[in-house]
Design an enzyme around this catalytic site. Structure first.
Site, PDB file in Angstrom:
ATOM      1  N   ARG A 123     -13.018   7.785  -4.189  1.00 33.09           N
ATOM      2  CA  ARG A 123     -11.840   8.467  -4.739  1.00 33.09           C
ATOM      3  C   ARG A 123     -12.091   8.976  -6.169  1.00 33.09           C
ATOM      4  O   ARG A 123     -12.870   8.371  -6.913  1.00 33.09           O
ATOM      5  CB  ARG A 123     -10.628   7.523  -4.693  1.00 33.09           C
ATOM      6  CG  ARG A 123     -10.277   7.166  -3.263  1.00 33.09           C
ATOM      7  CD  ARG A 123      -9.085   6.264  -3.171  1.00 33.09           C
ATOM      8  NE  ARG A 123      -7.862   6.903  -3.624  1.00 33.09           N
ATOM      9  CZ  ARG A 123      -6.692   6.274  -3.725  1.00 33.09           C
ATOM     10  NH1 ARG A 123      -6.602   4.993  -3.394  1.00 33.09           N
ATOM     11  NH2 ARG A 123      -5.625   6.915  -4.134  1.00 33.09           N
ATOM     12  N   ASP A 316       3.528   8.725  -0.354  1.00 29.46           N
ATOM     13  CA  ASP A 316       2.865   7.740   0.503  1.00 29.46           C
ATOM     14  C   ASP A 316       3.458   7.703   1.917  1.00 29.46           C
ATOM     15  O   ASP A 316       2.975   6.967   2.773  1.00 29.46           O
ATOM     16  CB  ASP A 316       2.984   6.337  -0.117  1.00 29.46           C
ATOM     17  CG  ASP A 316       2.179   6.233  -1.412  1.00 29.46           C
ATOM     18  OD1 ASP A 316       1.174   6.964  -1.549  1.00 29.46           O
ATOM     19  OD2 ASP A 316       2.559   5.434  -2.283  1.00 29.46           O
TER      20      ASP A 316
HETATM   21  C1  S3P Z   1       1.180   4.873  -7.359  1.00 34.02           C
HETATM   22  C2  S3P Z   1       1.133   6.234  -7.487  1.00 34.02           C
HETATM   23  C3  S3P Z   1       0.780   7.135  -6.383  1.00 34.02           C
HETATM   24  C4  S3P Z   1       0.892   6.454  -5.038  1.00 34.02           C
HETATM   25  C5  S3P Z   1       0.272   5.089  -5.036  1.00 34.02           C
HETATM   26  C6  S3P Z   1       0.936   4.190  -6.077  1.00 34.02           C
HETATM   27  C7  S3P Z   1       1.527   4.055  -8.547  1.00 34.02           C
HETATM   28  O1  S3P Z   1      -0.561   7.564  -6.555  1.00 34.02           O
HETATM   29  O2  S3P Z   1       0.287   7.253  -4.031  1.00 34.02           O
HETATM   30  O3  S3P Z   1       0.407   4.489  -3.760  1.00 34.02           O
HETATM   31  O4  S3P Z   1       1.852   2.863  -8.382  1.00 34.02           O
HETATM   32  O5  S3P Z   1       1.498   4.593  -9.658  1.00 34.02           O
HETATM   33  P1  S3P Z   1      -0.967   8.853  -7.455  1.00 34.02           P
HETATM   34  O6  S3P Z   1      -0.726   8.527  -8.864  1.00 34.02           O
HETATM   35  O7  S3P Z   1      -2.410   9.085  -7.144  1.00 34.02           O
HETATM   36  O8  S3P Z   1      -0.067   9.954  -6.953  1.00 34.02           O
END
Ligand code: S3P
Length: 433
Positions: A123, A316
């Site tokens: 990632r 999500d």
């Molecule tokens: C999250 C932010 C989101 C989400 C992840 C949890 C967080 O990711 O998809 O499951 O707790 O800040 P991204 O910041 O990559 O959008």
């Protein structure tokens, strides 16, 4: 491999709770670790991702343990008090864990190496290291910006003002956490609003933070007050139950104490637009977050075009929306969701392949997918690519499929929702090895 299979079942009936919110659980442990004194956290998610953050925070100097009443106690080190760990920190599958902790250590004069499983190691981390370098931190690792990465924290961090190039609460939160051990005012500019759990928990723990329009200003070197807090149930985990009830004839479920932060409820709004019978009861606030009980019943759905601007508030939930969409009249169009390609797996590609194998009509777009009402045939084994939300979404799809749907690896569900299978089966589902 831990194969799991899901078959058509009768109605899902009952009143249940789902585990604590993953995003808030990570943040509660981190804020506790930065406070002086003892914080007590109830309702913490005990999934692998959050337990990994607890382990990492212990290695950074915090004292963290769970008592017999399942309350978590965190004795913090204070802002600036993190120590250099003796070992590298393995963050497993957790993007939130690694990105938030990279932000946290970037402005401490310590060196920390982060590793992860094969999903996390593919990632993108440049989205984190780019802004953190501006504070004065340095990074060494793969030239393609993936884990393992060694963070060489800034000895004299300088505050930054940074406009997020993508909608990401993880990047926003990493910068806010880095700002805590930086003198002066750090600003994050967010053009598209994302989940604001960090803003809310910063306020709850006493960090001076100002929000004007899209600008979030954090003042460094504040003293955090240890707190007691209760983590609401995770709306993302509740979403699997909500869709399960909606697509299974005769179902009637109540899910208690679910987080209702408007930055997280996009799936519920979408299902309501599709004709879902979902009711929110007993709305209240706790520890700076909105909460309600959800009452959901089997519903006849119609497909819609999901508004693009809703993407961040249900980022999500697109995999499980596909299970609803396959049962909805017409087409459900999901666009503007490129970010799905850099989650635990490329969720657009993986969903499309799995849905097609299950007999669902789906078209892949660069930035999303269109799912049409289908006679779900099942009778197939779906590859989950170390992605918990893919795993659970296909088990939900199996509840209304002609033949069984199996997933290749149910173990990955442990990262966010260890109780999933037992809870589903206690309501009348048939999910088994
Ligand atoms: C999250 C932010 C989101 C989400 C992840 C949890 C967080 O990711 O998809 O499951 O707790 O800040 P991204 O910041 O990559 O959008």
């Amino acid at each position: 491999m831990h194969k799991l299979s899901s078959s058509k079942t009768g109605p899902l009936l009952g009143t249940i709770t789902v585990p604590g919110d993953k995003s808030i659980s990570h943040r509660a442990l981190i804020m506790g670790a930065l406070s002086i004194g003892e914080s007590k956290i109830s309702g913490l998610l005990e999934g692998e991702d959050v337990l990994g953050t607890a382990t990492a925070l212990r290695a950074l100097g915090a004292d963290i343990y769970k008592d017999k009443e399942t309350v978590w106690h965190v004795h913090g080190v204070g802002i600036g008090g993190l120590r250099e760990p003796d070992v590298s920190l393995n963050m497993g599958n957790s993007g939130t864990g690694v990105r938030l902790l990279m932000g946290l250590v970037a402005t401490h004069p310590i060196e920390v190496t982060f590793t992860g499983d094969s999903s996390l190691s593919s990632r993108p981390m440049k989205r984190i290291t780019d802004p953190l370098e501006k504070f004065g931190a340095k990074f060494s690792g793969n030239s393609d910006g993936t884990l393992p990465i060694k963070v060489i924290g800034a000895k004299s961090p300088i505050p930054i003002s940074y406009e997020l190039p993508m909608a990401s609460a993880q990047v926003k939160s990493a910068i806010m956490l880095a700002g805590l051990n930086t003198p002066g005012r750090t600003t994050v500019v967010e053009k598209i609003s994302t989940r604001d759990h960090s803003e809310r928990i910063f306020k709850y723990f006493g960090v001076p933070i100002e929000i004007d329009n899209n600008n979030i200003h954090v003042s460094g070197h504040a003293e955090l007050t240890a707190k007691e807090m209760t983590v609401p149930a995770d709306p993302s985990s509740a979403s699997f139950l909500v869709v399960a009830a909606i697509i299974t004839e005769g179902s009637d479920l109540i899910i208690k104490n679910v987080g209702m932060n408007p930055a997280r409820t996009g799936l519920f709004e979408t299902l309501l637009d599709m004709g879902g019978q979902i009711y929110f009861k007993n709305k209240r606030q706790s520890c700076g977050e909105d909460i309600a009980d959800i009452h959901v019943k089997y519903s006849k759905l119609k497909g819609i075009e999901v508004p693009h601007e809703r993407a961040a508030s249900m980022i999500d939930e697109y995999p499980v929306l596909c299970a609803a969409a396959a049962n909805a009249e017409g087409n459900t169009v999901m666009r503007g969701i490129n970010e799905l390609r850099v989650k635990e797996s490329d969720r657009i590609a993986v969903m499309v392949v799995g849905l097609q194998a299950c007999g669902v009509n789906v078209i892949e777009h660069d930035d999303g997918m269109t799912v049409s009402k289908s006679e779900v045939s099942g009778g197939t084994l779906v590859a989950t690519h170390l992605d918990h939300r893919i795993a659970m979404s296909f088990l939900i799809l199996g509840l209304n499929s002609k033949k069984t749907i199996s997933i290749d690896d149910g173990r990955v569900i442990e990262t966010s929702f260890p109780e999933f299978t037992d809870l589903m089966n206690s309501l009348g589902a048939q999910i088994c090895p």
